[in-house]
Scaffold this active site. Structure first.
Site, short mmCIF file in Angstrom:
data_model
loop_
_atom_site.label_atom_id
_atom_site.label_comp_id
_atom_site.label_asym_id
_atom_site.label_seq_id
_atom_site.Cartn_x
_atom_site.Cartn_y
_atom_site.Cartn_z
N MET A 1 -39.73 25.56 -18.02
CA MET A 1 -37.93 25.38 -18.74
C MET A 1 -37.41 27.37 -19.01
SD MET A 1 -36.29 23.01 -19.23
CE MET A 1 -36.00 21.34 -20.03
N GLY A 2 -37.72 27.46 -17.78
CA GLY A 2 -36.28 28.89 -17.87
C GLY A 2 -35.13 27.80 -16.71
N ARG A 3 -34.21 29.00 -17.16
CA ARG A 3 -32.84 28.77 -16.31
C ARG A 3 -33.19 27.81 -15.08
NH1 ARG A 3 -32.70 35.04 -16.64
NH2 ARG A 3 -33.80 34.72 -15.36
N ILE A 4 -33.73 27.39 -14.22
CA ILE A 4 -33.65 27.03 -12.87
C ILE A 4 -33.84 25.52 -13.98
CG2 ILE A 4 -34.75 26.47 -11.23
CD1 ILE A 4 -34.70 28.96 -10.38
N ARG B 1 -44.64 28.38 -21.67
CA ARG B 1 -45.27 29.08 -22.60
C ARG B 1 -44.97 29.75 -23.79
NH1 ARG B 1 -43.90 34.32 -19.45
NH2 ARG B 1 -42.57 33.20 -18.96
N ARG C 1 -42.54 28.61 -6.69
CA ARG C 1 -43.32 29.43 -4.99
C ARG C 1 -44.58 28.71 -4.92
NH1 ARG C 1 -39.44 31.63 -4.65
NH2 ARG C 1 -39.82 34.42 -4.87
N GLU D 1 -46.65 30.93 3.59
CA GLU D 1 -45.04 31.06 3.58
C GLU D 1 -44.90 31.29 5.09
OE1 GLU D 1 -42.24 29.32 0.62
OE2 GLU D 1 -41.59 31.00 1.12
N HIS E 1 -37.71 27.13 2.30
CA HIS E 1 -37.36 28.17 0.76
C HIS E 1 -35.74 27.91 1.23
CE1 HIS E 1 -38.77 31.44 -1.48
NE2 HIS E 1 -38.28 30.85 -2.05
C1 8YV Z 1 -34.94 33.68 -2.25
C2 8YV Z 1 -36.39 33.32 -4.08
O1 8YV Z 1 -34.21 32.82 -0.63
O2 8YV Z 1 -34.74 34.20 -5.52
C3 8YV Z 1 -36.25 33.61 -5.67
O3 8YV Z 1 -36.85 33.79 -6.02
O4 8YV Z 1 -37.05 32.60 -3.47
C4 8YV Z 1 -34.78 32.61 -3.08
O5 8YV Z 1 -33.71 32.45 -4.35
C5 8YV Z 1 -35.14 34.70 -1.38
O6 8YV Z 1 -35.32 35.58 -2.94
C6 8YV Z 1 -34.42 35.50 -0.49
O7 8YV Z 1 -35.49 35.57 0.08
#
Ligand code: 8YV
Length: 307
Positions: free
Chosen positions: A142-145, A165, A225, A254, A273
């Protein structure tokens, strides 16, 4: 002489334009010393790479996640690392929701079927999905995203659980999200969204045991990730239909090898991604990452510094 910047080319024309020819870009296999490193698509930055450049002034990352950069090594060497927080949360949460809806309501499978020669007669008994509105959403991280995902869930009348956490008072009071233990979240959520960073603690966070605890009707969405999920365990769970579906914006590795069994399954959606992939967000990321780069090269404090 222009500062020399090591970069995993090719990079977007927007970044090139913002750099304005003020630096010399050298490709990732450049063997000599550089003044800065700019990471665009998650190339590994380890201690050995840093040590190749005795005057390395800054590492600037296009993006927020910095798991591909050895932060301890950078810190030990006094090299500032910059990232782009706070500007891609909305876009990434939109993507999480797009995936959640698509997996729950079988949108991608439906699209494939509607285009295929098999679709010759409408049949109301096919491709039944899972209800989204009024279901229970579980957010790991539960962070910003995560917060932005919870905001969107409110519009769908979803009950929101989260595990983190630390407790997040704002999420509990403002977003009415309920803190749950890892087990409670896994066993009760209809949709599980992963938004946490990849760290030694979160690597393989969703493995065989966790997948076994999920409801057979549950949907797993990963916009974090790839490596927070054990790919082989997830592949087996989906092959055996032990959960309803998964939707992955990120995978480990990936991309997946082109013959990976996950790519054969109809109960998984995979996107390349795309979490932050909107014109507007990627431009903001370009601006901030270039600001960090130039600040580091000038010996100033980075606007957004990780270490
Ligand atoms: C990006 C990301 O696409 O911000 C991140 O951690 O995974 C994505 O927003 C990436 O960093 C660009 O390569």
């Amino acid at each position: 002489m222009r500062p020399r910047v090591l970069v995993d080319l090719p990079i977007s024309p927007v970044v090139v334009e913002l750099l304005g020819g003020r630096v010399e870009l050298v490709p990732w296999d450049y063997p000599g010393a550089v003044d800065a490193i700019y990471t665009y698509g998650h190339p590994i930055v380890d201690a050995a790479l840093m040590d190749r450049s005795p005057n390395l002034q800054v590492i600037s990352n296009f993006g927020v996640g910095v798991d591909h950069i050895d932060l301890n090594a950078a810190n030990a060497r006094g090299i500032p690392v910059g990232n782009t927080p706070g500007i891609l949360d909305g876009a990434t949460a939109d993507m999480a929701f797009a995936l959640l809806l698509a997996a729950g309501r079988r949108v991608v499978e439906g699209d494939r079927y509607a285009r295929s020669p098999q679709f010759t007669r409408y049949d109301p008994s096919i491709m039944l999905g899972r209800e989204v509105h009024s279901s229970t959403l579980g957010i790991f991280g539960m962070g910003r995203i995560g917060r932005q995902v919870a905001l969107r869930a409110a519009g769908f009348g979803m009950k929101v659980l989260y595990h983190n956490r630390n407790r997040n008072d704002e999420a509990e009071v403002v977003l009415k999200a309920t803190y749950a233990s890892k087990e409670e979240l896994l066993t009760t959520a209809d949709y599980i969204v992963l938004t946490m960073p990849l760290t030694p603690e979160t690597r393989g966070y969703i493995g065989q045991a966790e997948l076994a605890q999920m409801k057979p009707t549950a949907v797993l969405v990963n916009v974090a990730r790839g490596a927070v999920v054990d790919t082989e365990a997830l592949t087996e769970a989906l092959q055996d239909r032990r959960i309803f579906a998964a939707a992955l914006d990120v995978t480990d590795p990936e991309p997946l090898p082109r013959d990976h069994p996950l790519l054969q399954l109809d109960n998984v959606i995979i996107t390349p991604h795309l979490g932050s992939a909107t014109e507007e967000t990627r431009r903001r990321m370009a601006v901030v990452s270039v600001e960090n780069l130039f600040a580091g090269l000038a010996g100033s404090e980075l606007p957004h510094r990780v270490v």
